[in-house]
Design a protein around this motif. Structure first.
Motif, PDB file in Angstrom:
ATOM      1  N   ARG A 127       0.895  -0.980   0.053  1.00 45.26           N
ATOM      2  CA  ARG A 127      -0.318   0.032   0.025  1.00 45.26           C
ATOM      3  C   ARG A 127       1.045   1.624   0.311  1.00 45.26           C
ATOM      4  O   ARG A 127       0.528   2.196  -0.504  1.00 45.26           O
ATOM      5  N   PHE A 128       1.794   1.182   0.660  1.00 43.44           N
ATOM      6  CA  PHE A 128       2.903   2.389   0.912  1.00 43.44           C
ATOM      7  C   PHE A 128       4.501   1.636   0.617  1.00 43.44           C
ATOM      8  O   PHE A 128       4.873   0.300   1.323  1.00 43.44           O
ATOM      9  N   PRO A 172       2.574   4.543   7.947  1.00 45.91           N
ATOM     10  CA  PRO A 172       2.849   3.248   9.035  1.00 45.91           C
ATOM     11  C   PRO A 172       4.052   3.593   9.026  1.00 45.91           C
ATOM     12  O   PRO A 172       4.690   3.606   7.867  1.00 45.91           O
ATOM     13  N   THR A 173       4.836   3.510   9.850  1.00 47.70           N
ATOM     14  CA  THR A 173       6.626   3.615  10.044  1.00 47.70           C
ATOM     15  C   THR A 173       6.746   1.591   9.995  1.00 47.70           C
ATOM     16  O   THR A 173       8.073   2.313  11.040  1.00 47.70           O
ATOM     17  N   ALA A 174       7.006   1.174  10.527  1.00 47.11           N
ATOM     18  CA  ALA A 174       6.963   0.220  10.442  1.00 47.11           C
ATOM     19  C   ALA A 174       8.089  -0.586   9.711  1.00 47.11           C
ATOM     20  O   ALA A 174       7.751  -0.478   8.400  1.00 47.11           O
ATOM     21  N   GLY A 175       9.810  -0.748   9.723  1.00 47.35           N
ATOM     22  CA  GLY A 175       9.902  -1.114   9.132  1.00 47.35           C
ATOM     23  C   GLY A 175      11.313  -0.570   8.808  1.00 47.35           C
ATOM     24  O   GLY A 175      12.305  -0.455   7.852  1.00 47.35           O
ATOM     25  N   MET A 176      10.914   0.845   9.266  1.00 45.53           N
ATOM     26  CA  MET A 176      11.802   1.980   8.770  1.00 45.53           C
ATOM     27  C   MET A 176      12.819   1.844   9.796  1.00 45.53           C
ATOM     28  O   MET A 176      12.245   1.765  10.932  1.00 45.53           O
ATOM     29  N   CYS A 177      13.377   2.723  10.147  1.00 43.78           N
ATOM     30  CA  CYS A 177      14.926   2.644  10.189  1.00 43.78           C
ATOM     31  C   CYS A 177      15.803   1.448  11.279  1.00 43.78           C
ATOM     32  O   CYS A 177      15.262   1.054  12.270  1.00 43.78           O
ATOM     33  N   ARG A 178      15.291   0.260  10.232  1.00 46.07           N
ATOM     34  CA  ARG A 178      15.961  -0.524  10.813  1.00 46.07           C
ATOM     35  C   ARG A 178      17.185  -1.319  12.124  1.00 46.07           C
ATOM     36  O   ARG A 178      17.871   0.012  11.777  1.00 46.07           O
ATOM     37  N   ALA A 223       5.667  -7.037   4.983  1.00 42.76           N
ATOM     38  CA  ALA A 223       5.947  -7.675   3.724  1.00 42.76           C
ATOM     39  C   ALA A 223       4.960  -7.083   2.563  1.00 42.76           C
ATOM     40  O   ALA A 223       4.970  -7.072   1.513  1.00 42.76           O
ATOM     41  N   THR A 224       3.819  -6.738   3.010  1.00 44.44           N
ATOM     42  CA  THR A 224       2.517  -6.207   1.690  1.00 44.44           C
ATOM     43  C   THR A 224       2.318  -4.351   2.195  1.00 44.44           C
ATOM     44  O   THR A 224       1.312  -4.359   1.625  1.00 44.44           O
ATOM     45  N   GLY A 225       3.091  -4.201   2.663  1.00 48.83           N
ATOM     46  CA  GLY A 225       2.768  -2.856   3.715  1.00 48.83           C
ATOM     47  C   GLY A 225       1.992  -2.172   3.121  1.00 48.83           C
ATOM     48  O   GLY A 225       0.755  -1.549   3.411  1.00 48.83           O
ATOM     49  N   ARG A 226       1.364  -3.318   4.481  1.00 48.37           N
ATOM     50  CA  ARG A 226      -0.040  -2.705   5.444  1.00 48.37           C
ATOM     51  C   ARG A 226       0.233  -2.317   7.145  1.00 48.37           C
ATOM     52  O   ARG A 226       1.433  -2.195   7.350  1.00 48.37           O
ATOM     53  N   ASN A 227      -0.764  -1.559   7.741  1.00 52.28           N
ATOM     54  CA  ASN A 227      -1.198  -1.874   8.920  1.00 52.28           C
ATOM     55  C   ASN A 227      -1.037  -2.907   9.611  1.00 52.28           C
ATOM     56  O   ASN A 227      -2.262  -3.283   9.295  1.00 52.28           O
ATOM     57  N   VAL A 228       0.367  -3.051  10.793  1.00 53.30           N
ATOM     58  CA  VAL A 228      -0.764  -4.291  11.388  1.00 53.30           C
ATOM     59  C   VAL A 228      -1.777  -3.741  12.103  1.00 53.30           C
ATOM     60  O   VAL A 228      -2.502  -3.289  12.579  1.00 53.30           O
ATOM     61  N   HIS A 257      -1.053   8.810  19.475  1.00 56.54           N
ATOM     62  CA  HIS A 257      -0.689   8.308  18.314  1.00 56.54           C
ATOM     63  C   HIS A 257      -1.586   8.167  17.220  1.00 56.54           C
ATOM     64  O   HIS A 257      -2.359   7.151  17.718  1.00 56.54           O
ATOM     65  N   SER A 258      -1.688   7.763  15.509  1.00 56.39           N
ATOM     66  CA  SER A 258      -2.274   6.549  15.048  1.00 56.39           C
ATOM     67  C   SER A 258      -1.785   6.179  15.500  1.00 56.39           C
ATOM     68  O   SER A 258      -0.666   5.613  14.928  1.00 56.39           O
ATOM     69  N   PRO A 259      -2.594   4.762  15.462  1.00 53.33           N
ATOM     70  CA  PRO A 259      -2.105   3.033  14.609  1.00 53.33           C
ATOM     71  C   PRO A 259      -1.462   2.746  14.327  1.00 53.33           C
ATOM     72  O   PRO A 259      -1.102   3.051  12.921  1.00 53.33           O
ATOM     73  N   GLY A 260      -0.050   2.420  14.285  1.00 52.12           N
ATOM     74  CA  GLY A 260       0.992   2.034  13.634  1.00 52.12           C
ATOM     75  C   GLY A 260       1.974   3.277  13.010  1.00 52.12           C
ATOM     76  O   GLY A 260       2.543   3.258  12.482  1.00 52.12           O
TER      77      GLY A 260
END
Length: 277
Positions: A5-6, A31-37, A143-148, A251-254
């Motif tokens: 999705r993003f 959403p920020t999941a996966g940023m700044c490993r 993996a699919t660019g989605r919010n948890v 925060h907005s979730p994710g």
């Protein structure tokens, strides 16, 4: 194959300070999941001063869904979790609650901060996802660019003052074998949500339709996989609905605050903080 999705690719190996700046400038609104490993991310709750003590007690009584990383007072600037960070500008999207009900979402919450307000940065399950991925476990929403996907469960939190309500859990689908491995890995992260609270039939924890999360986005559960549920830092948002403060910023979730603390060091950092009290 599900298309993302993003695209977080440009931000995976950026420093937390650089990504926070890009969020502050309005470049990043997703959403920020996966940023700044490698770096820990955090949930946020900002409350009027008269609610802060009760919320602090609520977090202490519910350490798995609500592990406090830093309490911010005086100004919205962060110190322990990231010198120069700002909790009202450095998150891609915020939720504003009024009297316990969702009111609006904004990309900059500066206009809502008032003197005396208290911010709480709360540990996020994104911190243990790095360890799961290193073990070869696919994290479907990344993996699919989605919010948890996140769900209100029938597991009740421990009440403190006006704060009470259901534990919110984040869910990741896995094979039973990977779920057992994930349990063994995350049980070693007690200060950032710890082990799963449930693996398998979602109805056992009160989730009627796994494809309709209360927060975030649904993800595909493939044949042979089971849903695995962890305590989630969105739990305070459910408690806010019960407590009904006149205004709360979350925060907005994710959409998280990215800290300067490496995931690998966060659990020990928090353990030391507990022992120094």
């Amino acid at each position: 194959m599900t298309m993302p999705r993003f695209d977080i690719t440009p931000y995976v190996d950026m420093s937390p300070a650089e990504v926070r700046q890009r969020i502050r400038s309005g470049e990043i609104t997703f959403p920020t999941a996966g940023m700044c490993r490698g770096y820990a991310q955090a949930n946020l709750v900002i409350l009027p001063p008269e609610y802060a003590a009760d919320f602090k007690e609520y977090a202490e009584k519910n350490p798995f869904p609500c592990p406090v990383l830093e309490i911010i007072e005086g100004t919205p600037e962060t110190h322990a979790m990231g010198e120069g960070g700002n909790i009202v500008t450095d998150i891609p999207e915020y939720f504003i609650y009024r009297n316990g009900e969702f009111s609006e979402k904004v990309n900059d919450a500066s206009a809502f901060w008032k003197e005396g307000y208290v911010g709480f940065l709360i540990g996020c399950s994104f911190s243990f996802e790095e360890a799961l991925m290193k073990a070869g476990i696919e994290i479907r929403h990344i993996a699919t660019g989605r919010n948890v996907p996140m769900y209100k469960t029938n597991i009740q939190t421990v009440k403190a003052g006006p704060f009470e309500g259901p534990m919110v859990c984040s869910m990741r689908p896995m094979t039973p074998e990977n779920a057992r491995l994930a349990y063994d890995i995350t049980v070693k992260f007690p200060n950032v949500h710890g082990a799963p609270v449930h693996m398998g039939d979602p109805s056992v924890v009160g989730v009627a339709d796994i494809m309709k999360p209360d927060y975030g986005e649904a993800v595909e559960i493939r044949e042979g996989e089971i849903p695995v549920f962890w305590p989630c830092g969105v739990t305070p948002q459910a408690a806010i609905e019960a407590a009904k403060p006149p205004i709360v910023i979350t925060h907005s979730p994710g959409h998280m605050f990215i800290t300067d603390i490496p995931n690998a060091e966060l659990n020990d950092y928090l353990q030391e903080k507990k022992q120094s009290k």
